[in-house]
Design a protein around this motif. Structure first.
Motif, PDB file in Angstrom:
ATOM      1  N   SER A 137       4.969-130.389 -99.483  1.00  0.00           N
ATOM      2  CA  SER A 137       4.301-131.625 -99.062  1.00  0.00           C
ATOM      3  C   SER A 137       5.283-132.562 -98.380  1.00  0.00           C
ATOM      4  O   SER A 137       4.962-133.218 -97.384  1.00  0.00           O
ATOM      5  CB  SER A 137       3.672-132.324-100.273  1.00  0.00           C
ATOM      6  OG  SER A 137       2.629-131.545-100.822  1.00  0.00           O
ATOM      7  N   ARG A 183      -2.321-134.085 -95.223  1.00  0.00           N
ATOM      8  CA  ARG A 183      -1.497-134.777 -96.217  1.00  0.00           C
ATOM      9  C   ARG A 183      -2.113-136.138 -96.498  1.00  0.00           C
ATOM     10  O   ARG A 183      -2.374-136.909 -95.574  1.00  0.00           O
ATOM     11  CB  ARG A 183      -0.056-134.948 -95.730  1.00  0.00           C
ATOM     12  CG  ARG A 183       0.874-135.600 -96.773  1.00  0.00           C
ATOM     13  CD  ARG A 183       2.325-135.630 -96.270  1.00  0.00           C
ATOM     14  NE  ARG A 183       3.234-136.159 -97.267  1.00  0.00           N
ATOM     15  CZ  ARG A 183       3.571-137.451 -97.396  1.00  0.00           C
ATOM     16  NH1 ARG A 183       3.040-138.347 -96.557  1.00  0.00           N
ATOM     17  NH2 ARG A 183       4.401-137.858 -98.330  1.00  0.00           N
ATOM     18  N   THR A 237       6.304-131.428 -94.839  1.00  0.00           N
ATOM     19  CA  THR A 237       5.240-131.478 -93.834  1.00  0.00           C
ATOM     20  C   THR A 237       5.334-132.763 -93.024  1.00  0.00           C
ATOM     21  O   THR A 237       5.407-133.855 -93.588  1.00  0.00           O
ATOM     22  CB  THR A 237       3.868-131.390 -94.510  1.00  0.00           C
ATOM     23  OG1 THR A 237       3.771-130.150 -95.218  1.00  0.00           O
ATOM     24  CG2 THR A 237       2.752-131.469 -93.482  1.00  0.00           C
ATOM     25  N   ARG A 241      -3.631-128.089 -92.101  1.00  0.00           N
ATOM     26  CA  ARG A 241      -2.807-128.654 -93.169  1.00  0.00           C
ATOM     27  C   ARG A 241      -3.023-130.162 -93.129  1.00  0.00           C
ATOM     28  O   ARG A 241      -2.939-130.777 -92.060  1.00  0.00           O
ATOM     29  CB  ARG A 241      -1.329-128.317 -92.966  1.00  0.00           C
ATOM     30  CG  ARG A 241      -0.422-128.897 -94.035  1.00  0.00           C
ATOM     31  CD  ARG A 241       1.050-128.495 -93.858  1.00  0.00           C
ATOM     32  NE  ARG A 241       1.289-127.095 -94.183  1.00  0.00           N
ATOM     33  CZ  ARG A 241       2.444-126.623 -94.646  1.00  0.00           C
ATOM     34  NH1 ARG A 241       3.463-127.455 -94.869  1.00  0.00           N
ATOM     35  NH2 ARG A 241       2.592-125.343 -94.906  1.00  0.00           N
ATOM     36  N   ALA A 270       0.078-132.724-100.008  1.00  0.00           N
ATOM     37  CA  ALA A 270      -0.472-131.972 -98.874  1.00  0.00           C
ATOM     38  C   ALA A 270      -1.338-130.828 -99.371  1.00  0.00           C
ATOM     39  O   ALA A 270      -1.222-130.374-100.519  1.00  0.00           O
ATOM     40  CB  ALA A 270       0.651-131.445 -97.988  1.00  0.00           C
ATOM     41  N   THR A 306      -3.685-126.946-102.717  1.00  0.00           N
ATOM     42  CA  THR A 306      -2.692-128.011-102.580  1.00  0.00           C
ATOM     43  C   THR A 306      -1.297-127.390-102.563  1.00  0.00           C
ATOM     44  O   THR A 306      -1.071-126.309-103.114  1.00  0.00           O
ATOM     45  CB  THR A 306      -2.791-129.028-103.726  1.00  0.00           C
ATOM     46  OG1 THR A 306      -2.711-128.360-104.985  1.00  0.00           O
ATOM     47  CG2 THR A 306      -4.096-129.818-103.633  1.00  0.00           C
TER      48      THR A 306
END
Length: 368
Positions: free
Chosen positions: A300, A86, A303, A84, A56, A294
């Motif tokens: 990540s 991913r 998310t 945001r 992400a 990142t």
């Protein structure tokens, strides 16, 4: 009551009875499927419904200054959002395998809360086109060491075509791929007219897309294993993306395609296996996306994205049955319990570890 009126009333009762029954079946089907995912995949396995292998990033999203698409209050010219995104590879924990790649976008820096989310995959068409076809897709998977969907591909050639169109093996970066939201959403604009919309993302600089096999065979799509003598590591795409963003950021264009709604709409308008004609439905620039940072593995993984994170005027198109093309997004909208089960699993059993660079290849599970 005349015989003709009685006959008409009977037809009306039968129609509405069937419609209510079909919608009830759809609701039960989606709720039960999401519950099974939560109980047998997300909670015990600490896994997403798909796309576990991802990275992400955060940055900004800006609606274009002079939009050529139908006006909508949410997409006001020049409006800016924190964003945001991913990127991920479907199913397998190995970037060098032949996988569908994805980009999900959240108009927020939050892990989940957002005024607008959109999820997209490579390829212009899908592998399934309704809730019932998705069930068959899942049932006929039969994955073993990177080989899967042989039975589904042989039984459903349209799904095979979608798979061939979406797989990306030799991609050089997540940034230069093209991502499509294949099933349309509502688009009720500022003028009060009802429309439908599809979205896609392309690289801002128009770089050519990599990773496309120009002449894939049926076996190529069933056999997603890394190639013999593969030198790229399991995380090469994620490492490349980290380096790229650190050096100069990642830049995209979010685009939109709209279709005016009409009475007696042709159901094929909603079919994610059918492209809208680009002359009648041109793509318009919607927003510019710039990723400047990142996120680490934990952030990540935490998310999440949901089609429920949308204004009502841009949301999911109602579906009438498990055979309805719009039932694909209906299923996504009713899968919140699976997401919550995955997040709960981290609290109960701990975060899943980062994917090691050197480990077993052609697998979808940690430590296999």
């Amino acid at each position: 009551m005349s015989a003709k009126a009685h006959h008409s009333l009977g037809h009306m009762i039968a129609f509405w009875t069937r419609r209510i029954f079909d919608k009830a079946v759809l609701w039960i089907y989606c709720k039960v499927f999401a519950l099974l995912l939560a109980m047998f995949l997300c909670l015990p396995g600490r896994k997403r419904m798909s796309h576990d292998n991802g990275i992400a990033g955060t940055g900004t999203l800006r609606i274009v200054d002079n939009p050529s698409f139908p006006a909508h209050d949410f997409f006001a010219p020049g409006r800016e959002f924190p964003v945001r995104i991913r990127h991920a590879s479907a199913t397998f924990l190995d970037d060098a395998m032949n996988c569908i790649r994805s980009m999900s976008i959240k108009f927020s820096h939050d892990r989940f809360k957002s005024p607008f989310d959109i999820e997209m995959n490579t390829g212009q068409t899908s592998l399934f086109w309704s809730a019932v076809s998705f069930l068959k897709f899942a049932k006929l998977r039969r994955q073993k060491y990177g080989v899967e969907y042989r039975d589904f591909n042989r039984r459903y050639p349209d799904g095979l075509k979608g798979s061939m169109e979406a797989g990306r093996r030799h991609a050089s970066s997540f940034e230069n791929l093209r991502y499509n939201c294949k099933t349309p959403f509502l688009y009720n604009g500022s003028d009060g007219l009802r429309r439908y919309a599809k979205y896609r993302v392309i690289p801002a600089d128009g770089a050519p897309e990599t990773g496309i096999d120009p002449d894939p065979s049926e076996w190529d799509q069933c056999n997603q294993r890394i190639l013999p003598h593969e030198t790229r590591g399991r995380n090469y795409l994620k490492h490349e993306y980290e380096d790229r963003v650190a050096r100069r950021g990642a830049h995209y264009k979010l685009q939109i395609q709209t279709h005016p709604a009409s009475d007696g709409e042709d159901p094929e308008v909603f079919n994610n296996m059918v492209l809208w004609d680009e002359v009648a439905h041109p793509w318009h620039d919607l927003a510019e996306i710039t990723i400047t940072e990142t996120l680490d593995w934990r952030e990540s993984t935490m998310t999440t994205f949901s089609v429920n994170n949308m204004p009502k005027s841009l949301g999911v198109i109602p579906a009438q049955s498990i055979f309805d093309y719009n039932s694909v997004n209906y299923m996504r909208a009713h899968s919140e319990i699976a997401r919550k089960a995955r997040l709960l699993s981290y609290k109960l059993f701990g975060m899943v570890p980062p994917i090691p660079d050197n480990d077993n290849r052609n697998v979808e599970d940690w430590g296999v």
